[in-house]
Design a protein around this motif. Structure first.
Motif, PDB file in Angstrom:
ATOM      1  N   PRO A  22      -3.540   2.162   6.841  1.00  0.00           N
ATOM      2  CA  PRO A  22      -2.821   2.126   5.559  1.00  0.00           C
ATOM      3  C   PRO A  22      -3.322   3.155   4.542  1.00  0.00           C
ATOM      4  N   LEU A  23      -4.504   3.737   4.789  1.00  0.00           N
ATOM      5  CA  LEU A  23      -5.079   4.717   3.867  1.00  0.00           C
ATOM      6  C   LEU A  23      -4.830   6.155   4.331  1.00  0.00           C
ATOM      7  N   SER A  24      -3.875   6.331   5.212  1.00  0.00           N
ATOM      8  CA  SER A  24      -3.628   7.663   5.782  1.00  0.00           C
ATOM      9  C   SER A  24      -2.961   8.627   4.801  1.00  0.00           C
ATOM     10  N   ASP A  25      -2.360   8.103   3.726  1.00  0.00           N
ATOM     11  CA  ASP A  25      -1.632   8.979   2.803  1.00  0.00           C
ATOM     12  C   ASP A  25      -1.771   8.473   1.365  1.00  0.00           C
ATOM     13  N   VAL A  26      -3.031   8.307   0.932  1.00  0.00           N
ATOM     14  CA  VAL A  26      -3.304   7.725  -0.387  1.00  0.00           C
ATOM     15  C   VAL A  26      -2.734   8.583  -1.512  1.00  0.00           C
ATOM     16  N   MET A  27      -2.830   9.901  -1.383  1.00  0.00           N
ATOM     17  CA  MET A  27      -2.391  10.803  -2.449  1.00  0.00           C
ATOM     18  C   MET A  27      -0.968  11.326  -2.238  1.00  0.00           C
ATOM     19  N   GLY A  28      -0.239  10.759  -1.313  1.00  0.00           N
ATOM     20  CA  GLY A  28       1.111  11.226  -1.019  1.00  0.00           C
ATOM     21  C   GLY A  28       2.170  10.521  -1.845  1.00  0.00           C
ATOM     22  N   GLY A  29       3.416  10.971  -1.678  1.00  0.00           N
ATOM     23  CA  GLY A  29       4.557  10.306  -2.294  1.00  0.00           C
ATOM     24  C   GLY A  29       4.854  10.690  -3.723  1.00  0.00           C
ATOM     25  N   TRP A  30       4.300  11.833  -4.184  1.00  0.00           N
ATOM     26  CA  TRP A  30       4.526  12.228  -5.582  1.00  0.00           C
ATOM     27  C   TRP A  30       5.851  12.962  -5.770  1.00  0.00           C
ATOM     28  N   GLY A  31       6.280  13.716  -4.768  1.00  0.00           N
ATOM     29  CA  GLY A  31       7.493  14.509  -4.892  1.00  0.00           C
ATOM     30  C   GLY A  31       8.640  13.963  -4.068  1.00  0.00           C
ATOM     31  N   SER A  64      -1.169  -5.388  -7.051  1.00  0.00           N
ATOM     32  CA  SER A  64      -1.219  -6.558  -6.156  1.00  0.00           C
ATOM     33  C   SER A  64      -0.481  -6.275  -4.852  1.00  0.00           C
ATOM     34  N   ILE A  65       0.703  -5.666  -4.959  1.00  0.00           N
ATOM     35  CA  ILE A  65       1.485  -5.330  -3.768  1.00  0.00           C
ATOM     36  C   ILE A  65       0.746  -4.309  -2.902  1.00  0.00           C
ATOM     37  N   GLU A  66       0.198  -3.271  -3.550  1.00  0.00           N
ATOM     38  CA  GLU A  66      -0.513  -2.224  -2.803  1.00  0.00           C
ATOM     39  C   GLU A  66      -1.752  -2.776  -2.105  1.00  0.00           C
ATOM     40  N   MET A  67      -2.479  -3.672  -2.761  1.00  0.00           N
ATOM     41  CA  MET A  67      -3.670  -4.273  -2.157  1.00  0.00           C
ATOM     42  C   MET A  67      -3.292  -5.165  -0.977  1.00  0.00           C
ATOM     43  N   LEU A  68      -2.181  -5.905  -1.115  1.00  0.00           N
ATOM     44  CA  LEU A  68      -1.707  -6.728   0.000  1.00  0.00           C
ATOM     45  C   LEU A  68      -1.249  -5.853   1.169  1.00  0.00           C
ATOM     46  N   GLN A  69      -0.597  -4.723   0.860  1.00  0.00           N
ATOM     47  CA  GLN A  69      -0.215  -3.783   1.913  1.00  0.00           C
ATOM     48  C   GLN A  69      -1.446  -3.262   2.645  1.00  0.00           C
ATOM     49  N   LEU A  70      -2.494  -3.009   1.874  1.00  0.00           N
ATOM     50  CA  LEU A  70      -3.742  -2.503   2.460  1.00  0.00           C
ATOM     51  C   LEU A  70      -4.416  -3.560   3.328  1.00  0.00           C
ATOM     52  N   LEU A  71      -4.522  -4.777   2.807  1.00  0.00           N
ATOM     53  CA  LEU A  71      -5.215  -5.849   3.530  1.00  0.00           C
ATOM     54  C   LEU A  71      -4.437  -6.318   4.751  1.00  0.00           C
ATOM     55  N   LEU A  72      -3.101  -6.383   4.627  1.00  0.00           N
ATOM     56  CA  LEU A  72      -2.264  -6.872   5.721  1.00  0.00           C
ATOM     57  C   LEU A  72      -1.749  -5.760   6.628  1.00  0.00           C
ATOM     58  N   ARG A  73      -2.085  -4.492   6.273  1.00  0.00           N
ATOM     59  CA  ARG A  73      -1.649  -3.312   7.030  1.00  0.00           C
ATOM     60  C   ARG A  73      -0.123  -3.201   7.080  1.00  0.00           C
ATOM     61  N   LEU A  74       0.505  -3.534   5.968  1.00  0.00           N
ATOM     62  CA  LEU A  74       1.967  -3.444   5.879  1.00  0.00           C
ATOM     63  C   LEU A  74       2.326  -2.268   4.981  1.00  0.00           C
ATOM     64  N   GLY A  75       2.620  -1.137   5.580  1.00  0.00           N
ATOM     65  CA  GLY A  75       2.889   0.058   4.800  1.00  0.00           C
ATOM     66  C   GLY A  75       1.614   0.788   4.452  1.00  0.00           C
ATOM     67  N   THR A  76       1.726   1.782   3.589  1.00  0.00           N
ATOM     68  CA  THR A  76       0.576   2.595   3.207  1.00  0.00           C
ATOM     69  C   THR A  76       0.231   2.384   1.744  1.00  0.00           C
ATOM     70  N   PHE A  77      -1.059   2.432   1.466  1.00  0.00           N
ATOM     71  CA  PHE A  77      -1.545   2.342   0.087  1.00  0.00           C
ATOM     72  C   PHE A  77      -1.415   3.719  -0.549  1.00  0.00           C
TER      73      PHE A  77
END
Length: 202
Positions: free
Chosen positions: A93-102, A160-173
């Motif tokens: 889930p931490l593969s693209d922490v700084m992505g998604g800006w553009g 809260s959503i991002e932390m749950l995504q990280l802990l449950l491996r649902l999507g990327t943080f």
């Protein structure tokens, strides 16, 4: 042409996001409000399922706050379905922490249109506006206070959503998700302010 292409993709993604979880969110909100009734109306709702349904209907018909709470539950469940409940597992889930800006990403040497940042803003606008509408009396009428609370609530909800995504491996943080969701929350608060001013004038 590029602007039309972006708008078409955003519209398609938003309509898909609304269509897929609509029935599930409606049903979930319906049952969630039963828990609210059991907590606050146990004498009426706790006498069998028939009385519970009658109490639910009467409360929905008579109480404005109950209807607001039902709508808030519905909007929240729609967002949770989009961000958590209908996501595939990710190995990292931490593969693209700084992505998604553009809105453009390079994949295999080609420019690919990505509209998630705009969708993240749009997604939080109704949530924040409905929260302000539901608890507006407690928050107050000052626009600075409304914008502050709407941004803060959207920020906390997004983290809260991002932390749950990280802990449950649902999507990327992604930090960009938190930023754009917070912007959407502030815009939702602004929309609420405008709607209240228009309502007073009418």
């Amino acid at each position: 042409m590029e602007a039309i292409k972006v708008l078409a993709k955003i519209l398609t993604n938003i309509l898909t996001a609304l269509y897929e979880p609509f029935g599930f969110s409606l049903l979930l909100s319906f049952f969630a409000m039963f828990f609210y009734l059991y907590a606050y109306e146990p004498s009426a709702a706790g006498k069998g399922w028939k009385n519970a349904i009658v109490t639910w209907y009467q409360k929905f018909k008579e109480s404005v706050f109950f209807r607001k709470l039902f709508l808030l539950t519905f909007v929240t469940s729609m967002i949770l379905f989009r961000t958590l409940l209908n996501r595939n597992l990710w190995l990292n889930p931490l593969s693209d922490v700084m992505g998604g800006w553009g809105i453009w990403e390079t994949k295999n040497g080609e420019q690919v249109l990505i509209t998630e940042c705009i969708e993240n803003v749009i997604m939080m606008v109704p949530f924040s506006a409905v929260v302000m509408w539901t608890f507006g009396e407690k928050i107050g009428n000052g626009w600075k206070k409304i914008l502050w609370y709407s941004g803060k609530i959207a920020f906390i909800f997004s983290i809260s959503i991002e932390m749950l995504q990280l802990l449950l491996r649902l999507g990327t943080f992604q930090l960009s998700d938190i930023f754009y969701n917070t912007v959407g929350g502030v815009l939702g608060g602004l929309l609420y302010c405008v709607a209240m001013k228009v309502r007073k004038r009418l």
